[in-house]
Structures are given as C-alpha cells and as structure tokens.
Design a protein around this motif. Structure first.
Motif, PDB file in Angstrom:
ATOM      1  N   ALA A  40       0.804  -1.220   0.000  1.00 44.90           N
ATOM      2  CA  ALA A  40       0.000   0.000   0.000  1.00 44.90           C
ATOM      3  C   ALA A  40       0.839   1.274   0.000  1.00 44.90           C
ATOM      4  O   ALA A  40       0.322   2.352  -0.295  1.00 44.90           O
ATOM      5  N   CYS A  41       2.126   1.168   0.302  1.00 46.91           N
ATOM      6  CA  CYS A  41       2.979   2.356   0.413  1.00 46.91           C
ATOM      7  C   CYS A  41       3.472   2.834  -0.950  1.00 46.91           C
ATOM      8  O   CYS A  41       3.636   2.054  -1.883  1.00 46.91           O
ATOM      9  N   THR A  42       3.766   4.133  -1.036  1.00 47.67           N
ATOM     10  CA  THR A  42       4.286   4.732  -2.253  1.00 47.67           C
ATOM     11  C   THR A  42       5.639   4.134  -2.608  1.00 47.67           C
ATOM     12  O   THR A  42       5.900   3.796  -3.760  1.00 47.67           O
ATOM     13  N   HIS A  43       6.515   4.030  -1.601  1.00 43.47           N
ATOM     14  CA  HIS A  43       7.856   3.467  -1.787  1.00 43.47           C
ATOM     15  C   HIS A  43       8.010   2.274  -0.859  1.00 43.47           C
ATOM     16  O   HIS A  43       7.601   2.331   0.302  1.00 43.47           O
ATOM     17  N   ARG A  44       8.654   1.223  -1.367  1.00 43.56           N
ATOM     18  CA  ARG A  44       8.823  -0.008  -0.600  1.00 43.56           C
ATOM     19  C   ARG A  44      10.294  -0.412  -0.661  1.00 43.56           C
ATOM     20  O   ARG A  44      10.793  -0.795  -1.721  1.00 43.56           O
ATOM     21  N   ILE A  45      10.967  -0.309   0.487  1.00 49.34           N
ATOM     22  CA  ILE A  45      12.388  -0.606   0.574  1.00 49.34           C
ATOM     23  C   ILE A  45      12.536  -1.866   1.437  1.00 49.34           C
ATOM     24  O   ILE A  45      12.060  -1.895   2.571  1.00 49.34           O
ATOM     25  N   VAL A  46      13.169  -2.879   0.901  1.00 46.06           N
ATOM     26  CA  VAL A  46      13.315  -4.144   1.631  1.00 46.06           C
ATOM     27  C   VAL A  46      14.792  -4.470   1.811  1.00 46.06           C
ATOM     28  O   VAL A  46      15.626  -4.050   1.027  1.00 46.06           O
ATOM     29  N   GLU A  47      15.081  -5.218   2.876  1.00 43.24           N
ATOM     30  CA  GLU A  47      16.443  -5.712   3.037  1.00 43.24           C
ATOM     31  C   GLU A  47      16.536  -7.079   2.362  1.00 43.24           C
ATOM     32  O   GLU A  47      15.524  -7.689   2.037  1.00 43.24           O
ATOM     33  N   GLN A  48      17.751  -7.564   2.168  1.00 44.77           N
ATOM     34  CA  GLN A  48      17.961  -8.811   1.442  1.00 44.77           C
ATOM     35  C   GLN A  48      17.254  -9.999   2.090  1.00 44.77           C
ATOM     36  O   GLN A  48      16.778 -10.898   1.405  1.00 44.77           O
ATOM     37  N   ALA A  49      17.151  -9.995   3.410  1.00 45.37           N
ATOM     38  CA  ALA A  49      16.528 -11.125   4.120  1.00 45.37           C
ATOM     39  C   ALA A  49      15.003 -11.048   4.160  1.00 45.37           C
ATOM     40  O   ALA A  49      14.355 -11.928   4.734  1.00 45.37           O
TER      41      ALA A  49
ATOM     42  N   GLU B 192       6.409 -17.524  -0.397  1.00 40.68           N
ATOM     43  CA  GLU B 192       7.167 -16.387   0.103  1.00 40.68           C
ATOM     44  C   GLU B 192       7.902 -15.723  -1.055  1.00 40.68           C
ATOM     45  O   GLU B 192       8.627 -16.385  -1.789  1.00 40.68           O
ATOM     46  N   VAL B 193       7.689 -14.429  -1.190  1.00 41.69           N
ATOM     47  CA  VAL B 193       8.378 -13.642  -2.200  1.00 41.69           C
ATOM     48  C   VAL B 193       9.628 -13.080  -1.534  1.00 41.69           C
ATOM     49  O   VAL B 193       9.529 -12.320  -0.574  1.00 41.69           O
ATOM     50  N   ASP B 194      10.801 -13.488  -2.015  1.00 39.69           N
ATOM     51  CA  ASP B 194      12.023 -12.968  -1.403  1.00 39.69           C
ATOM     52  C   ASP B 194      12.331 -11.579  -1.957  1.00 39.69           C
ATOM     53  O   ASP B 194      11.647 -11.075  -2.856  1.00 39.69           O
ATOM     54  N   ALA B 195      13.355 -10.946  -1.420  1.00 37.51           N
ATOM     55  CA  ALA B 195      13.680  -9.567  -1.778  1.00 37.51           C
ATOM     56  C   ALA B 195      13.976  -9.416  -3.265  1.00 37.51           C
ATOM     57  O   ALA B 195      13.513  -8.460  -3.903  1.00 37.51           O
TER      58      ALA B 195
ATOM     59  N   ALA C  69      10.769  -9.687  -5.184  1.00 36.19           N
ATOM     60  CA  ALA C  69       9.964  -8.491  -4.929  1.00 36.19           C
ATOM     61  C   ALA C  69      10.446  -7.321  -5.787  1.00 36.19           C
ATOM     62  O   ALA C  69       9.642  -6.596  -6.378  1.00 36.19           O
ATOM     63  N   ALA C  70      11.754  -7.152  -5.889  1.00 35.24           N
ATOM     64  CA  ALA C  70      12.309  -6.080  -6.718  1.00 35.24           C
ATOM     65  C   ALA C  70      12.037  -6.343  -8.198  1.00 35.24           C
ATOM     66  O   ALA C  70      11.682  -5.435  -8.950  1.00 35.24           O
TER      67      ALA C  70
ATOM     68  N   ALA D 276       8.899  -4.334  -4.606  1.00 29.26           N
ATOM     69  CA  ALA D 276       9.881  -3.533  -3.861  1.00 29.26           C
ATOM     70  C   ALA D 276      10.542  -2.565  -4.829  1.00 29.26           C
ATOM     71  O   ALA D 276      10.821  -2.917  -5.976  1.00 29.26           O
ATOM     72  N   ALA D 277      10.785  -1.352  -4.346  1.00 31.93           N
ATOM     73  CA  ALA D 277      11.464  -0.356  -5.170  1.00 31.93           C
ATOM     74  C   ALA D 277      12.981  -0.535  -5.095  1.00 31.93           C
ATOM     75  O   ALA D 277      13.682  -0.234  -6.052  1.00 31.93           O
ATOM     76  N   ALA D 278      13.464  -1.037  -3.950  1.00 35.18           N
ATOM     77  CA  ALA D 278      14.905  -1.179  -3.763  1.00 35.18           C
ATOM     78  C   ALA D 278      15.181  -2.225  -2.698  1.00 35.18           C
ATOM     79  O   ALA D 278      14.387  -2.428  -1.781  1.00 35.18           O
TER      80      ALA D 278
END
Length: 197
Positions: A65-74, A111-114, A117-118, A123-125
C-alpha cells in the motif's frame, strides 16, 4: 514511514484467539484492516515502508500500500489470505505488479524474497537495514521541490485506485469473509480446531 523495531516487519492479522471469535467480529477486524490499507494507498503524501524480516498477510498488504517499498535482502513477503478464503488487497497488488504476477503470488501463497519483490515491482529497492532510513529520506527529499498541494495532486493522478475500486475491494472482502465457515477455514489454515464457543 512504516518500519519495524524488531526482527520482522509485520505478521499481519493477529491470529491470537482468532478462532475464539465469531464471524461478525472477524469481519469487523478485517474491514478495519481494509479501511487502513485504502487510507494508506490514497494518502496525499509519500508513504515509505522500510521492511526487514517477514511481512505476512495484512503486513505484506501494508508494504504494497505504500508509495515506496524498501526491503532488506533477508525480507520475505507472503499473501496467504486466499488459503482461508479472504480477499484482501488483491486488486491493488495486481495493479502494482501486474495480473499474472499477482495471480502467481496469491494463488501459490509462496514467500516472495527480496530479489523477486524487486523484479516484479513489489519492492522499489533492496537495501541493507542500516541504510534504509537514509534511502527513505532521499526518496522523500527528491520531492521537496513540490508543495504539499502539488504532491497530493500528483499522487492522486498517479493512483491506480478510485472510489469505485475501493468500494469494490471492500465488497469483495466482505463477501469473502461473510461466506459461512470462516472460523473453520482459519482453523484448517492454522492447523488447529476452532475454540468451542
């Protein structure tokens, strides 16, 4: 900005004691979640999810739902709602990643990993947790040249949703939750019998 303090972003709908609730109470709780997601998606300001660890169910929907989505590798994100017959955030996920990708993610509930997702646009980043706040600030600072009215107008124009879509999403959620047997479906999903009432 949405960010976890602990090792995981958000486990989503609180299943603690859920099997002891009646269908009406479960419906109200899920309607409240949908209302929150709609407000977040239609916010007249930038929203950023800094995600670490797991995001499951409504937690994954908060990210989407967020404008920007930043995820870590894990990071892993999972949308298991269809496993117990609940349609939450489905149309928005399809608008975000495309119908074919959303179908694969939702029907398989994997499960969608990082990296995935990118790749699919969820995920944006992918950024180390200790750099997520700095990257979030950079994303927000990139729009500092816009006044709040212009930013709100731009976000509204770029929003793939509408009042009609939000109403249709709410109707789909209510229909899926109101279908008889929700508590039993949740019990099967959680692999435990419903509490006696």
């Amino acid at each position: 900005m949405l960010r976890a303090e602990g090792p995981h972003f958000c486990a989503g709908f609180d299943m603690t004691g859920a099997l002891g609730h009646g269908q009406g109470e479960l419906l109200l709780r899920m309607v409240r979640i949908e209302q929150l997601l709609q407000r977040l998606r239609r916010a007249p300001f930038l929203t950023v999810a800094c995600v670490n660890g797991k995001g499951v169910g409504a937690g994954a929907d908060l990210v989407a739902a967020c404008t920007h989505r930043i995820v870590e590798q894990a990071t892993t994100l999972r949308f298991p709602g269809l496993r117990f017959g609940v349609c939450l955030g489905t149309r928005h996920l399809a608008a975000l990643v495309g119908v074919a990708q959303a179908r694969a993610v939702l029907l398989n509930a994997h499960e969608v990993d990082a990296d995935e997702a990118a790749r699919i646009g969820l995920a944006a980043a992918v950024v180390d947790r200790d750099r997520q706040l700095a990257v979030a600030r950079e994303l927000v600072d990139a729009t500092r040249h816009l006044d709040t009215t212009s930013l709100a107008a731009a976000l509204a124009l770029l929003d793939t949703g509408s009042d009609e879509a939000d109403a249709a999403d709410m109707a789909a959620l209510v229909g899926s939750v109101a279908r008889p047997g929700l508590v039993e479906r949740l019990g099967r999903y959680l692999d435990r019998p419903p509490a006696r009432r």
